[in-house]
Scaffold this active site. Sequence first.
Site, mmCIF file in Angstrom:
data_model
loop_
_atom_site.group_PDB
_atom_site.id
_atom_site.type_symbol
_atom_site.label_atom_id
_atom_site.label_comp_id
_atom_site.label_asym_id
_atom_site.label_seq_id
_atom_site.Cartn_x
_atom_site.Cartn_y
_atom_site.Cartn_z
ATOM 1 C CB SER A 65 -8.817 6.119 -5.079
ATOM 2 O OG SER A 65 -7.764 5.228 -4.866
HETATM 3 N N1 SAH Z 1 -7.577 1.452 -6.690
HETATM 4 C C1 SAH Z 1 -8.421 1.450 -5.507
HETATM 5 C C2 SAH Z 1 -7.726 2.025 -4.296
HETATM 6 C C3 SAH Z 1 -6.740 1.131 -3.778
HETATM 7 S S1 SAH Z 1 -5.934 1.652 -2.306
HETATM 8 C C4 SAH Z 1 -9.706 2.209 -5.802
HETATM 9 O O1 SAH Z 1 -10.067 2.314 -6.949
HETATM 10 O O2 SAH Z 1 -10.371 2.632 -4.885
HETATM 11 C C5 SAH Z 1 -4.397 0.832 -2.556
HETATM 12 C C6 SAH Z 1 -4.432 -0.677 -2.636
HETATM 13 O O3 SAH Z 1 -3.107 -1.105 -2.915
HETATM 14 C C7 SAH Z 1 -4.832 -1.376 -1.337
HETATM 15 O O4 SAH Z 1 -5.933 -2.189 -1.574
HETATM 16 C C8 SAH Z 1 -3.589 -2.184 -0.960
HETATM 17 O O5 SAH Z 1 -3.884 -3.437 -0.367
HETATM 18 C C9 SAH Z 1 -2.933 -2.363 -2.309
HETATM 19 N N2 SAH Z 1 -1.504 -2.692 -2.297
HETATM 20 C C10 SAH Z 1 -0.518 -2.201 -1.495
HETATM 21 N N3 SAH Z 1 0.666 -2.774 -1.815
HETATM 22 C C11 SAH Z 1 0.419 -3.645 -2.838
HETATM 23 C C12 SAH Z 1 1.221 -4.555 -3.590
HETATM 24 N N4 SAH Z 1 2.523 -4.713 -3.367
HETATM 25 N N5 SAH Z 1 0.622 -5.281 -4.556
HETATM 26 C C13 SAH Z 1 -0.707 -5.173 -4.825
HETATM 27 N N6 SAH Z 1 -1.519 -4.340 -4.137
HETATM 28 C C14 SAH Z 1 -0.962 -3.583 -3.152
#
Ligand code: SAH
Length: 227
Positions: A65
């Site tokens: 992010s």
């Molecule tokens: N928090 C992270 C960014 C994550 S991007 C950071 O600090 O950089 C969003 C994430 O959500 C992705 O890895 C994706 O695989 C996950 N995601 C999407 N749908 C999801 C679900 N139903 N349960 C858990 N993770 C999910």
Amino acid sequence: MNSSGFTFRRVKEEMIENLLEMGIKDFRVLDAISQVPRHIFLDEALRSRAYENRSLTIGYKQTISQPYIVAKMTELLISHTKSRGKVLGNVLELGSGCGYQSAVLSYFSEQVFAVERIKPLIHKARENLVELKINNVLFKYGDGFLDWDKNISYDGILCAAAPRQYPQELVESLSNDSKIVIPVGDNKFQQLNVITKISKNEIKEELHDEVAFVPMLSGTSIDGNDS
Ligand code: SAH
């Protein structure tokens, strides 16, 4: 310190100034962000860009992010608290990816319960937090719509993927006077929602920044190929 360490210190300071200019006011959050080395979450080839205010690829069709978004969501999650240190008890994080936001949350929580649906990212996140010697984050491979512990009362819930509507069940697991910070919407328009639980039957909903998160998908994935 070697020359690359020195370079990172300079660009990290610039990033913090940038976040201040963009409206992040909580010094507790700026402090935590300045303590988490974002470059260790990235592949070697991208490390020189780690302190730019943008999301960057981490493989498996996912990104780390943007620092502003991590700062903003953390600021919203803890805004009702005033003291320093671990102001929240149990925190639930859905969509932990490479673990960058989890690392920031670890500064404010006794225990972070993180759920991620792409299996290799769980390994990556665990490795990253071991490297940072952060040991109050528990990563779980699962679907954030279902696979979190409903017997725990959470003092904060942060979601990093966007559902069309926020799951009502999350509100039930929230302790009073605590918040859910979650992007809600579709691939055309999403907004950060903050839901505060006032009491068992009373909540307050606020809308904040327009955002662009990946959709929250159902089910788990061995390799991210369905994302
Ligand atoms: N928090 C992270 C960014 C994550 S991007 C950071 O600090 O950089 C969003 C994430 O959500 C992705 O890895 C994706 O695989 C996950 N995601 C999407 N749908 C999801 C679900 N139903 N349960 C858990 N993770 C999910």
